[in-house]
Design an enzyme around this catalytic site. Structure first.
Site, PDB file in Angstrom:
ATOM      1  N   SER A 183      54.678  40.321  34.633  1.00 54.97           N
ATOM      2  CA  SER A 183      53.532  41.194  34.897  1.00 54.97           C
ATOM      3  C   SER A 183      53.027  41.927  33.665  1.00 54.97           C
ATOM      4  O   SER A 183      51.848  42.246  33.586  1.00 54.97           O
ATOM      5  CB  SER A 183      53.862  42.179  36.015  1.00 54.97           C
ATOM      6  OG  SER A 183      55.058  42.882  35.729  1.00 54.97           O
ATOM      7  N   HIS A 211      51.555  37.541  40.269  1.00 54.76           N
ATOM      8  CA  HIS A 211      50.450  37.317  39.328  1.00 54.76           C
ATOM      9  C   HIS A 211      50.061  35.849  39.184  1.00 54.76           C
ATOM     10  O   HIS A 211      49.150  35.527  38.420  1.00 54.76           O
ATOM     11  CB  HIS A 211      50.806  37.889  37.960  1.00 54.76           C
ATOM     12  CG  HIS A 211      51.019  39.361  38.000  1.00 54.76           C
ATOM     13  ND1 HIS A 211      49.985  40.261  37.945  1.00 54.76           N
ATOM     14  CD2 HIS A 211      52.148  40.089  38.169  1.00 54.76           C
ATOM     15  CE1 HIS A 211      50.472  41.491  38.040  1.00 54.76           C
ATOM     16  NE2 HIS A 211      51.776  41.420  38.177  1.00 54.76           N
ATOM     17  N   LYS A 243      46.633  41.621  44.611  1.00 55.71           N
ATOM     18  CA  LYS A 243      46.181  41.169  43.300  1.00 55.71           C
ATOM     19  C   LYS A 243      45.074  40.125  43.452  1.00 55.71           C
ATOM     20  O   LYS A 243      43.974  40.488  43.791  1.00 55.71           O
ATOM     21  CB  LYS A 243      47.387  40.706  42.490  1.00 55.71           C
ATOM     22  CG  LYS A 243      48.107  41.973  42.016  1.00 55.71           C
ATOM     23  CD  LYS A 243      49.533  41.855  41.674  1.00 55.71           C
ATOM     24  CE  LYS A 243      50.056  43.257  41.350  1.00 55.71           C
ATOM     25  NZ  LYS A 243      51.474  43.420  41.497  1.00 55.71           N
TER      26      LYS A 243
HETATM   27  C1  LIG Z   1      52.489  44.377  41.826  1.00 56.22           C
HETATM   28  C2  LIG Z   1      53.796  43.729  41.842  1.00 56.22           C
HETATM   29  C3  LIG Z   1      54.705  43.957  42.879  1.00 56.22           C
HETATM   30  C4  LIG Z   1      54.480  44.996  43.922  1.00 56.22           C
HETATM   31  O1  LIG Z   1      53.504  44.629  44.843  1.00 56.22           O
HETATM   32  P1  LIG Z   1      52.746  45.757  45.651  1.00 56.22           P
HETATM   33  O2  LIG Z   1      52.154  45.065  46.801  1.00 56.22           O
HETATM   34  O3  LIG Z   1      51.749  46.342  44.714  1.00 56.22           O
HETATM   35  O4  LIG Z   1      53.774  46.778  46.058  1.00 56.22           O
HETATM   36  C5  LIG Z   1      55.871  43.234  42.895  1.00 56.22           C
HETATM   37  N1  LIG Z   1      56.160  42.342  41.926  1.00 56.22           N
HETATM   38  C6  LIG Z   1      55.334  42.121  40.889  1.00 56.22           C
HETATM   39  C7  LIG Z   1      55.704  41.123  39.843  1.00 56.22           C
HETATM   40  C8  LIG Z   1      54.125  42.819  40.811  1.00 56.22           C
HETATM   41  O5  LIG Z   1      53.312  42.631  39.777  1.00 56.22           O
END
Ligand SMILES: *Cc1c(COP(=O)(O)O)cnc(C)c1O
Length: 391
Positions: A183, A211, A243
């Site tokens: 990330s 991602h 995302k």
């Molecule tokens: C954003 C993210 C999460 C968390 O997801 P949310 O739905 O925002 O709580 C978990 N793992 C990774 C790699 C992320 O980038």
């Protein structure tokens, strides 16, 4: 008469001052517009280079319309947890569609990705087991391992030789966990090698593809489609919906037994309110675009190439990433903040990522690209970087 003396806040004051001094103080910007390429802050417009809305679906008219009409059908609150009376036909349909989309037996919705990761890891392993994680894994994966009470081993980033070594002579149950696309770095996990190690050592493998899903692969199937890996190779897949799907929530996909086990045991699934049905309906609408709109992936890839090429020509400290996450390594936290503030003055939103989100001494500017950017946005950002680089 005062019976209880007020709690001493001085410690916190000191700690906050320390953070500020180290360039680690965090504060929020207040956004006055929908998520998009142009964000309004304090009445001014800024070009957004820090969102995870990679495909530009967070503010898509079809997604908004699905959300509105679902609110008319289902109301707003889901009323309870999934296992009580909060599991609507909207949630159920989305789960079936996500299972089909990922080519897996079943999918299970969680309210957030953070909760999904905590729930899955703490359900699958316990005190007598061992969890292996890449050093750069997302905080929620690390926290899930801590919560599980399992023995916790971290290997250097993408160092599969070290992982292989760590795995030998561990007789108990083993779980390997990795981000699919890292990330804060943007690079892909060495998944084919992780699959081989997991098979050779009879370990479970879990991939968090927050991602990659929607962005990678012809059909948007994420890092697993990119590497042509299936449910047998990677039995546990976690994906987020906040995302590239542009909505909210998360899911886990895998075998019938995996999903039924999570329903019975995952505490972050059982003891929390189901996400609103309207969010599920909005996500169904966005999933259709994720699948059908290959132009979004094509355009994003074109923009990534353009940014990388321009940054290379300027000798900017690009990191080895082919994804929509294109960080520039600055190292020093205060300097990263200063550049981010300067960019803001010039009308660009680029976030400075500092410890503890990234390892000490590796503060960076995390530039993220979206299918809704235009070439001129990228070029204008590069122009400002060129100016900074010269001075
Ligand atoms: C954003 C993210 C999460 C968390 O997801 P949310 O739905 O925002 O709580 C978990 N793992 C990774 C790699 C992320 O980038």
């Amino acid at each position: 008469m005062v019976l209880v003396t007020p709690c001493d806040m001085e410690q916190l004051t000191n700690h906050l001052a320390e953070l500020a001094q180290q360039g680690l103080y965090r504060s929020r910007r207040i956004i006055e517009s929908p998520q998009s390429i142009l964000l309004q802050i304090d009445g001014n417009k800024y070009i957004n280079f820090c969102s995870n809305d990679y495909l530009g679906l967070a503010n898509h008219p079809d997604v908004i319309q699905a959300f509105k009409s679902a609110a008319d059908t289902y109301g707003v609150g889901s009323g309870s947890a999934h296992l009580i009376c909060g599991h609507s036909s909207a949630h159920h349909a989305l789960e079936e569609e996500l299972a089909a989309f990922t080519g897996r037996d079943r999918a299970l919705l969680f309210s957030t990705g953070y909760m999904a990761n905590m729930g899955v890891i703490a359900t699958l392993v316990g005190r007598s087991d061992t969890v292996f994680q890449d050093r750069l894994n997302h905080a929620s994966l690390l926290d899930g391992a801590l919560l599980s009470g399992a023995r916790f081993k971290r290997y250097s980033h993408a160092d599969t030789a070290q992982l292989d070594e760590l795995m030998s002579n561990i007789p108990a149950k083993k779980l390997i966990v990795s981000d699919g696309v890292f990330s804060m770095d943007g690079d892909f996990a060495p998944l084919p090698a992780l699959v081989s190690i997991a098979n050779a050592c009879k370990a479970w493998l879990m991939v968090d593809d927050a991602h990659g899903l929607g962005v990678l692969g012809q059909q948007g199937g994420g890092v697993l489609e990119h590497y042509a890996l299936n449910q047998n190779d990677v039995p546990i897949l976690m994906g987020t919906l906040g995302k590239s799907f542009g909505t909210f929530g998360a899911f886990v996909a895998g075998s019938e037994e995996l999903i039924e086990t999570l329903i019975q045991k995952a505490r972050t699934y059982i003891y929390t309110t189901a996400l609103p049905a309207a969010i599920a309906e909005a996500t169904r609408a966005s999933l259709k675009h994720v699948i059908a709109d290959t132009w979004r992936r094509d355009k994003l890839n074109h923009l990534i190439e353009r940014f990388k090429l321009g940054a290379q020509q300027l000798n900017l400290p690009l990191m080895p990433s082919d994804s929509a996450i294109q960080p520039l390594m600055i190292n020093d936290s205060q300097q990263a903040v200063n550049i981010s503030n300067y960019l803001f003055e010039q009308g660009f939103l680029v976030s400075a990522i500092r410890p503890p989100t990234v390892p000490k001494g590796s503060a960076r500017l995390r530039v993220t690209l979206s299918a809704l950017h235009e070439e001129q946005h990228i070029d204008r950002l590069l122009d400002v970087f060129a100016k900074i680089h010269k001075t």
